[in-house]
Motif scaffolding. Sequence first.
Motif, PDB file in Angstrom:
ATOM      1  N   GLN A 168       0.831  -1.204   0.000  1.00 31.92           N
ATOM      2  CA  GLN A 168       0.000   0.000   0.000  1.00 31.92           C
ATOM      3  C   GLN A 168       0.865   1.254   0.000  1.00 31.92           C
ATOM      4  N   GLU A 171       2.453   1.651  -3.468  1.00 29.41           N
ATOM      5  CA  GLU A 171       1.415   2.047  -4.428  1.00 29.41           C
ATOM      6  C   GLU A 171       1.069   3.526  -4.267  1.00 29.41           C
ATOM      7  N   ARG A 175       1.388   6.261  -7.226  1.00 28.51           N
ATOM      8  CA  ARG A 175       0.168   6.780  -7.849  1.00 28.51           C
ATOM      9  C   ARG A 175      -0.645   7.740  -6.989  1.00 28.51           C
ATOM     10  N   SER A 327      -0.475  -1.285  -8.028  1.00 24.34           N
ATOM     11  CA  SER A 327      -1.938  -1.214  -7.970  1.00 24.34           C
ATOM     12  C   SER A 327      -2.554  -2.536  -8.401  1.00 24.34           C
ATOM     13  N   LYS A 328      -1.927  -3.233  -9.351  1.00 22.75           N
ATOM     14  CA  LYS A 328      -2.409  -4.562  -9.750  1.00 22.75           C
ATOM     15  C   LYS A 328      -2.268  -5.544  -8.603  1.00 22.75           C
ATOM     16  N   MET A 330      -2.288  -4.810  -5.485  1.00 22.13           N
ATOM     17  CA  MET A 330      -3.284  -4.463  -4.480  1.00 22.13           C
ATOM     18  C   MET A 330      -4.691  -4.850  -4.906  1.00 22.13           C
ATOM     19  N   GLU A 331      -4.990  -4.707  -6.197  1.00 17.06           N
ATOM     20  CA  GLU A 331      -6.311  -5.091  -6.699  1.00 17.06           C
ATOM     21  C   GLU A 331      -6.572  -6.568  -6.456  1.00 17.06           C
ATOM     22  N   GLU A 332      -5.543  -7.365  -6.731  1.00 22.31           N
ATOM     23  CA  GLU A 332      -5.699  -8.805  -6.572  1.00 22.31           C
ATOM     24  C   GLU A 332      -5.622  -9.231  -5.107  1.00 22.31           C
ATOM     25  N   LYS A 333      -5.025  -8.360  -4.273  1.00 26.24           N
ATOM     26  CA  LYS A 333      -4.850  -8.685  -2.857  1.00 26.24           C
ATOM     27  C   LYS A 333      -4.270 -10.084  -2.679  1.00 26.24           C
ATOM     28  N   LYS A 337      -4.482 -14.998  -9.531  1.00 24.72           N
ATOM     29  CA  LYS A 337      -5.190 -14.810 -10.784  1.00 24.72           C
ATOM     30  C   LYS A 337      -4.230 -14.818 -11.967  1.00 24.72           C
ATOM     31  N   GLU A 349      -3.422 -10.556 -17.495  1.00 23.07           N
ATOM     32  CA  GLU A 349      -3.623  -9.189 -17.043  1.00 23.07           C
ATOM     33  C   GLU A 349      -2.331  -8.424 -16.860  1.00 23.07           C
ATOM     34  N   SER A 353       0.570  -3.791 -17.741  1.00 25.06           N
ATOM     35  CA  SER A 353       0.058  -3.187 -16.512  1.00 25.06           C
ATOM     36  C   SER A 353       1.032  -2.187 -15.971  1.00 25.06           C
TER      37      SER A 353
END
Length: 353
Positions: A168, A171, A175, A327-328, A330-333, A337, A349, A353
């Motif tokens: 976090q 990231e 960003r 951020s990817k 973090m999105e996937e936590k 995937k 994905e 990215s």
Amino acid sequence: MVINLAMKILIGIPFVFGLLVYKLRTRHLSTFNAIENFLRSQNNLMPISYSYSDIKKMTKGFREKLGEGGYGSVYKGKLRSGRDVAVKILGKNKSNGQDFINEVTTTGRIHHVNIVRLVGYCADMSHCALVYDFMPNGSLEKYLCCKKSGIHSLTWEKKQAITLGVAQGIEYLHRGCDMRILHFDIKPHNILLDDNFTPKISDFGLAKSYSNETSIVTITAARGTIGYVAPELINRGIGAVSYKADVYSFGMLLMEMLSLKKNLIQNTELSSQYFPDWIYDHFNKSKDLEIGDAEELGCEERKITRKMTIVALWCIQMNPVDRPSMSKVMEEKFREKFNLVRGGFYTDEVQGS
């Protein structure tokens, strides 16, 4: 002849000594002129400006040293309010002043739960100091260096929480600010832990800021710590330098937390091989990765270590284009995937990215 030589030496030595003193003094003044000019140009800094006398008082004459490194020394201090702080005294060898400017530029303007907070600074012609919130649990490094049965051991749940916090923080640097900030030195030593073991990214001496509109950053020399430095910083032929360099370092930090980095290569004939290459070869030979205490892990702990391992491998790919953005991640936590396949890594994905 001998007398003339002796006279030349007697006259020459003071001249050379004076020249050296002049050059050192000029360099010293230019260093602090750069810092003074920087501080005058800033009108939105949140930290407090302290005198060197204030610094000595808050540390009680530098009584309690917390650590020492190439940057200088860190001492424990206390503000008048009673609040504990850590005071970093920058070594005189550091400075064209850039480390000081980097630290104040970055941590002096931002505030995030996973970034160490800069309380104040000191720059008074002969001394540079930075005052931070005190982190009672020290750095992550000491928890990774000790034995698993030691007093400093961390549960896997706690390791996962620390990992998410670091992600976090990175990231946010990439960003969440007006300017994109690259840290360039993500490693366990620079992850500090507060009283609740919340991780705080520290030491921005090597950091570089640039516009969010720019994807590539220009640097004149490699920076960072061996073992965590992204390969493109050493060999520009691998790819352009970008925020993906921090992603690589984050992946290597995960490998360290998993004890994979030292356990896999230690005492093998491939110990000198570049670590990511060794990992890829390991998979190509259909070998499994074994966590140090895997046999003692429960079901949930095994899930955590598997997710952390896969994310680490995702982040340390050689080509920076193949690595995810933070951020990817973090999105996937840390969800799985993407796939690990014999012969390499791929995901539908991660590309671009």
